[in-house]
Design a protein around this motif. Sequence first.
Motif, PDB file in Angstrom:
ATOM      1  N   ASP A  57      23.905  10.539 -17.131  1.00  0.00           N
ATOM      2  CA  ASP A  57      23.260  11.840 -17.244  1.00  0.00           C
ATOM      3  C   ASP A  57      24.141  12.946 -16.671  1.00  0.00           C
ATOM      4  OD1 ASP A  57      20.736  12.693 -18.425  1.00  0.00           O
ATOM      5  OD2 ASP A  57      20.363  13.657 -16.489  1.00  0.00           O
ATOM      6  N   ARG A  80      26.557  13.650 -19.387  1.00  0.00           N
ATOM      7  CA  ARG A  80      25.874  14.411 -20.442  1.00  0.00           C
ATOM      8  C   ARG A  80      25.755  15.886 -20.057  1.00  0.00           C
ATOM      9  NH1 ARG A  80      21.638  11.435 -20.435  1.00  0.00           N
ATOM     10  NH2 ARG A  80      22.408   9.982 -22.013  1.00  0.00           N
ATOM     11  N   ALA A  81      25.422  16.143 -18.801  1.00  0.00           N
ATOM     12  CA  ALA A  81      25.269  17.526 -18.336  1.00  0.00           C
ATOM     13  C   ALA A  81      26.583  18.289 -18.424  1.00  0.00           C
ATOM     14  CB  ALA A  81      24.745  17.529 -16.899  1.00  0.00           C
ATOM     15  N   SER A 140      21.179  17.096 -12.963  1.00  0.00           N
ATOM     16  CA  SER A 140      21.811  16.864 -14.264  1.00  0.00           C
ATOM     17  C   SER A 140      20.859  17.215 -15.400  1.00  0.00           C
ATOM     18  CB  SER A 140      22.289  15.414 -14.388  1.00  0.00           C
ATOM     19  OG  SER A 140      21.207  14.511 -14.183  1.00  0.00           O
ATOM     20  N   ASN A 141      19.561  17.064 -15.148  1.00  0.00           N
ATOM     21  CA  ASN A 141      18.564  17.631 -16.060  1.00  0.00           C
ATOM     22  C   ASN A 141      17.305  17.920 -15.256  1.00  0.00           C
ATOM     23  OD1 ASN A 141      16.043  15.828 -17.095  1.00  0.00           O
ATOM     24  ND2 ASN A 141      17.717  14.459 -16.418  1.00  0.00           N
ATOM     25  N   PRO A 151      17.083  10.741 -16.654  1.00  0.00           N
ATOM     26  CA  PRO A 151      16.768  11.446 -17.899  1.00  0.00           C
ATOM     27  C   PRO A 151      15.376  11.076 -18.394  1.00  0.00           C
ATOM     28  CG  PRO A 151      18.237   9.621 -18.346  1.00  0.00           C
ATOM     29  CD  PRO A 151      18.101   9.702 -16.850  1.00  0.00           C
ATOM     30  N   ASN A 179      27.585  19.069 -21.939  1.00  0.00           N
ATOM     31  CA  ASN A 179      26.755  20.171 -22.415  1.00  0.00           C
ATOM     32  C   ASN A 179      27.296  21.512 -21.920  1.00  0.00           C
ATOM     33  OD1 ASN A 179      24.393  20.384 -24.105  1.00  0.00           O
ATOM     34  ND2 ASN A 179      23.318  21.260 -22.348  1.00  0.00           N
ATOM     35  N   ASP A 205      22.242  24.664 -21.424  1.00  0.00           N
ATOM     36  CA  ASP A 205      21.222  25.065 -22.393  1.00  0.00           C
ATOM     37  C   ASP A 205      21.167  26.598 -22.463  1.00  0.00           C
ATOM     38  OD1 ASP A 205      18.406  25.791 -23.358  1.00  0.00           O
ATOM     39  OD2 ASP A 205      18.403  23.612 -23.602  1.00  0.00           O
ATOM     40  N   TYR A 217      18.954  20.771 -19.627  1.00  0.00           N
ATOM     41  CA  TYR A 217      20.286  20.455 -19.108  1.00  0.00           C
ATOM     42  C   TYR A 217      21.104  21.714 -18.834  1.00  0.00           C
ATOM     43  CZ  TYR A 217      19.839  15.461 -19.974  1.00  0.00           C
ATOM     44  OH  TYR A 217      19.444  14.146 -19.914  1.00  0.00           O
TER      45      TYR A 217
END
Length: 273
Positions: A137, A140-141, A83-84, A116, A144, A92, A89
Amino acid sequence: MDQCGIEWSLIALSSPQPYFSGAEKESIETCRQLNTEASGIKKQYPDRFGFQACLPLPDVDAAAEEAVYALDVLDADGIKFASNSRGLYPGDPALEPLMAESDKRHAVCNIHPHRPEPIKEGGFSAGPAPLFEFIADTTRAVLNLVGNGVIERYPNITWIIPHCGSFLPNIYQRFIGISHILVPKGMMQDIDIKGSFEKLYYDIAGNPAELLDLLLTMTTPDHIMYGSDFPFTPASAAEENLKQVIKMLDQRKDLRSCKEAVLYGNAAALFKL
């Protein structure tokens, strides 16, 4: 697998992401070793295992090279993204070369949650990361990925989201609604959020019987796939979760016809088994 009646499993590295500051060369070599090992398992048991490659992110150039090697030479069934990766991430702009190579190869990509950075020490979620931070997370990914237009820009990549979509079902409608505010102000790209989400696949690892209804508010049964989350979910718990999923699918008239698709048909079609 035999105990649960599972014929085929997709194996992939979970966390931590295999990249260590100051040991970049070793990290690259570690990913190659892990992918070669996984490829060997697939070759030895082709009817039972597939694998997704791990990449030495956030080194994008090395990751793109490893992705090409894993997909073209090692016969990987796709790529696993954290996920990061040290704060980088999916979605990006720095990852565009890797996305381009993945799109060329019609790669199937899993996202696995990762802690994260940084999490302030002392907060409850800073300790048991799987409770909240892993789910947050992952969410969030995906936001993004969708918000930066990656799903639209690279239509040949298939993304699998873990744990019943994480928090995405809770904020899906909010994401659509708030986009009407952010896009005119230039704070977000003008993208087809609904169309992007419709392309995503979801596994139901975790507590699927309780969360499946919520997941179905934003996707359809043909994009849902069983996942055991073994070995982090112990064998006994995985077996019980599977029983509960089967029970729910059998009892629900609206889902009964989807039982085989959710349990194995959708995955079989996606991975061409």
